[in-house]
Design a protein around this motif. Structure first.
Motif, PDB file in Angstrom:
ATOM      1  N   LEU A  18       0.825  -1.208   0.000  1.00 51.47           N
ATOM      2  CA  LEU A  18       0.000   0.000   0.000  1.00 51.47           C
ATOM      3  C   LEU A  18       0.860   1.260   0.000  1.00 51.47           C
ATOM      4  O   LEU A  18       0.550   2.234  -0.687  1.00 51.47           O
ATOM      5  N   ARG A  21       2.214   1.883  -3.321  1.00 49.22           N
ATOM      6  CA  ARG A  21       1.167   2.360  -4.226  1.00 49.22           C
ATOM      7  C   ARG A  21       0.815   3.824  -3.976  1.00 49.22           C
ATOM      8  O   ARG A  21       0.126   4.436  -4.803  1.00 49.22           O
ATOM      9  N   ALA A  23      -0.016   5.158  -0.470  1.00 51.45           N
ATOM     10  CA  ALA A  23      -0.563   5.454   0.852  1.00 51.45           C
ATOM     11  C   ALA A  23       0.559   5.874   1.784  1.00 51.45           C
ATOM     12  O   ALA A  23       1.649   5.308   1.727  1.00 51.45           O
ATOM     13  N   ALA A  28      -1.951   3.571   5.450  1.00 52.88           N
ATOM     14  CA  ALA A  28      -1.792   2.177   5.051  1.00 52.88           C
ATOM     15  C   ALA A  28      -2.039   1.242   6.223  1.00 52.88           C
ATOM     16  O   ALA A  28      -2.732   0.223   6.101  1.00 52.88           O
ATOM     17  N   ALA A  31      -5.725   1.099   7.005  1.00 53.90           N
ATOM     18  CA  ALA A  31      -6.474   0.345   5.996  1.00 53.90           C
ATOM     19  C   ALA A  31      -6.264  -1.150   6.160  1.00 53.90           C
ATOM     20  O   ALA A  31      -7.206  -1.948   6.035  1.00 53.90           O
ATOM     21  N   ILE A  56      -4.595  -7.473   0.059  1.00 54.96           N
ATOM     22  CA  ILE A  56      -4.152  -6.274  -0.654  1.00 54.96           C
ATOM     23  C   ILE A  56      -5.338  -5.566  -1.299  1.00 54.96           C
ATOM     24  O   ILE A  56      -5.486  -4.345  -1.206  1.00 54.96           O
ATOM     25  N   THR A  57      -6.199  -6.343  -1.943  1.00 56.30           N
ATOM     26  CA  THR A  57      -7.359  -5.763  -2.619  1.00 56.30           C
ATOM     27  C   THR A  57      -8.281  -5.056  -1.633  1.00 56.30           C
ATOM     28  O   THR A  57      -8.703  -3.913  -1.847  1.00 56.30           O
ATOM     29  N   TRP A  60      -6.534  -1.980   0.008  1.00 59.75           N
ATOM     30  CA  TRP A  60      -6.437  -0.863  -0.933  1.00 59.75           C
ATOM     31  C   TRP A  60      -7.799  -0.188  -1.116  1.00 59.75           C
ATOM     32  O   TRP A  60      -7.894   1.045  -1.174  1.00 59.75           O
ATOM     33  N   ARG A  61      -8.860  -0.997  -1.157  1.00 58.58           N
ATOM     34  CA  ARG A  61     -10.197  -0.427  -1.267  1.00 58.58           C
ATOM     35  C   ARG A  61     -10.530   0.411  -0.029  1.00 58.58           C
ATOM     36  O   ARG A  61     -11.107   1.496  -0.142  1.00 58.58           O
ATOM     37  N   PHE A  63      -8.388   1.937   1.811  1.00 53.40           N
ATOM     38  CA  PHE A  63      -7.609   3.175   1.732  1.00 53.40           C
ATOM     39  C   PHE A  63      -8.269   4.180   0.787  1.00 53.40           C
ATOM     40  O   PHE A  63      -8.400   5.369   1.098  1.00 53.40           O
ATOM     41  N   LEU A  64      -8.706   3.692  -0.385  1.00 52.42           N
ATOM     42  CA  LEU A  64      -9.334   4.583  -1.357  1.00 52.42           C
ATOM     43  C   LEU A  64     -10.624   5.185  -0.808  1.00 52.42           C
ATOM     44  O   LEU A  64     -10.930   6.363  -1.059  1.00 52.42           O
ATOM     45  N   ARG A  76      -0.687  10.174  -3.821  1.00 50.19           N
ATOM     46  CA  ARG A  76      -0.434   8.760  -4.053  1.00 50.19           C
ATOM     47  C   ARG A  76       0.454   8.560  -5.283  1.00 50.19           C
ATOM     48  O   ARG A  76       1.371   7.742  -5.279  1.00 50.19           O
TER      49      ARG A  76
END
Length: 390
Positions: A18, A21, A23, A28, A31, A56-57, A60-61, A63-64, A76
């Motif tokens: 994260l 990517r 964060a 991170a 999340a 991870i998926t 990441w969601r 975090f978004l 980001r």
């Protein structure tokens, strides 16, 4: 592998992904914690075939969902383009990168190790608070402040090496004596740091860990109770780890830049070199503690030196050295009890062992000290009482 163990093992990698990517560290970590909660809810009924990819998926969601539109998107993108720092090199794994981030120079060592234990080691805030002997709310505030401090730190701004070594040392100690085993992981990372930096103190820390870890199979009985060093079955010690630790230490000492971890490792090496407890070279151990006190001024080093003096020069000499130290020091009362027993005063020793047990923070240590007191009291019931020495 149990879900909780698997999740703890995956946490560092997912946080690092994260951060790469885009964060920041605090976002991170938050999340990933939310993703872990989701995993514990979903996995018992529907465990994914790719647990890491799932985490991870979901993380990441999360975090978004928490990000703030365009400004957060630009931040980001900027962080995602950062290259790994030259000091760490491309071969260093995600966990060690997080150690360097958590060990940022702006953090105190206490905050750095708390943040590392929480984010990388997978300990709960409660477990960390118990390790530091502070209320859970106090530790939660400390971790929150640490996360805010490093929230804008990029991976091309690694933490100070000395702080990283201190954090690894404390994490190893938590794994060595705590309820969550982090010792082997700390050794793995210390190997990387020592190879990467070729620093004498990094090598000294690795040697210290190896020498202590070599004795681990003999440190507890099947019922979990502690076995004092003098009573350990030395046939259970890992001779390969001892040989490796001594070799690493000798190479570091040959560079003639002594530091505290090298001095501690030298003490551990002298213990490892003795075929029996009676053959321990206590005179040399006192000399190494003298060096350690000179280097650090540590009250704990002074306490250990006093016990070593009691072994080298007799228990009364050790008691005299302990009398110069603060009685509030951890294990001070236990050390005084031990030397009084060595001096032939079981009445005082039994009383002090019981007092030390009441103050012990570690359950295994408390049990050991209680057993010592009970052993002496049982002996005293079968013999005329002796007055404590004046």
């Amino acid at each position: 592998m149990r879900d909780d163990v698997l999740l703890r093992n995956l946490t560092p990698t997912v946080i690092a992904v994260l951060v790469r990517r885009g964060a920041d560290f605090a976002a991170a970590e938050d999340a990933v914690q939310e993703a872990l909660i989701e995993a514990m809810r979903v996995w018992p009924q529907d465990r994914p075939r790719d647990p890491q990819g799932w985490l991870i998926t979901v993380a990441w969601r999360k975090f978004l969902d928490a990000a703030r539109a365009e400004a957060s998107r630009r931040q980001r993108e900027e962080l995602a383009g950062a290259e790994p720092p030259a000091e760490l090199g491309a071969a260093v794994d995600d966990t060690l990168r997080l150690y360097f981030l958590c060990a940022h120079p702006s953090l105190s060592p206490a905050s750095a190790v708390a943040l590392t234990l929480r984010a990388v080691g997978g300990l709960t805030t409660r477990q960390i608070a118990e390790a530091y002997l502070v209320p859970e709310a106090t530790m939660a505030q400390r971790i929150s402040r640490a996360k805010r401090t490093v929230s804008g730190v990029r991976f091309n701004q690694p933490g100070d090496l000395a702080t990283v070594l201190r954090v690894l040392y404390l994490v190893f100690n938590e794994g060595y004596s705590g309820e969550v085993d982090l010792a082997a992981e700390a050794i793995r990372l210390a190997r990387q740091v020592a190879a990467m930096t070729r620093d004498e103190e990094a090598a000294g820390l690795l040697a210290l860990m190896l020498l202590h870890h070599a004795r681990r199979p003999a440190r507890t009985r099947p019922d979990g109770s502690l076995v004092p060093l003098a009573e350990q079955d030395r046939g259970l010690w890992d001779t390969k780890l001892i040989a490796e630790g001594v070799g690493v230490l000798q190479a570091a000492l040959a560079r003639d830049r002594l530091g505290e971890f090298q001095a501690q490792a030298a003490v551990a090496a002298l213990h490892a070199d003795a075929r029996t407890a009676a053959e321990t070279d206590w005179v040399q151990i006192v000399e190494w503690y003298d060096e350690l006190v000179r280097l650090t001024g540590s009250p704990v080093a002074r306490l250990n030196r006093a016990v070593a003096v009691g072994e080298a020069d007799g228990p009364r000499a050790g008691l005299a050295a302990l009398a110069e130290l603060d009685p509030a020091l951890p294990r001070h009362t236990a050390a005084v009890a031990y030397l009084h027993e060595r001096d032939g005063d079981p009445v005082t020793a039994a009383r002090l062992y019981a007092e030390a047990a009441r103050a012990a923070s570690n359950l295994a240590e408390r049990d050991h000290l209680t057993r010592q007191a009970a052993r002496l009291n049982e002996r005293l019931r079968g013999a005329p009482e002796r007055r404590p020495t004046q």
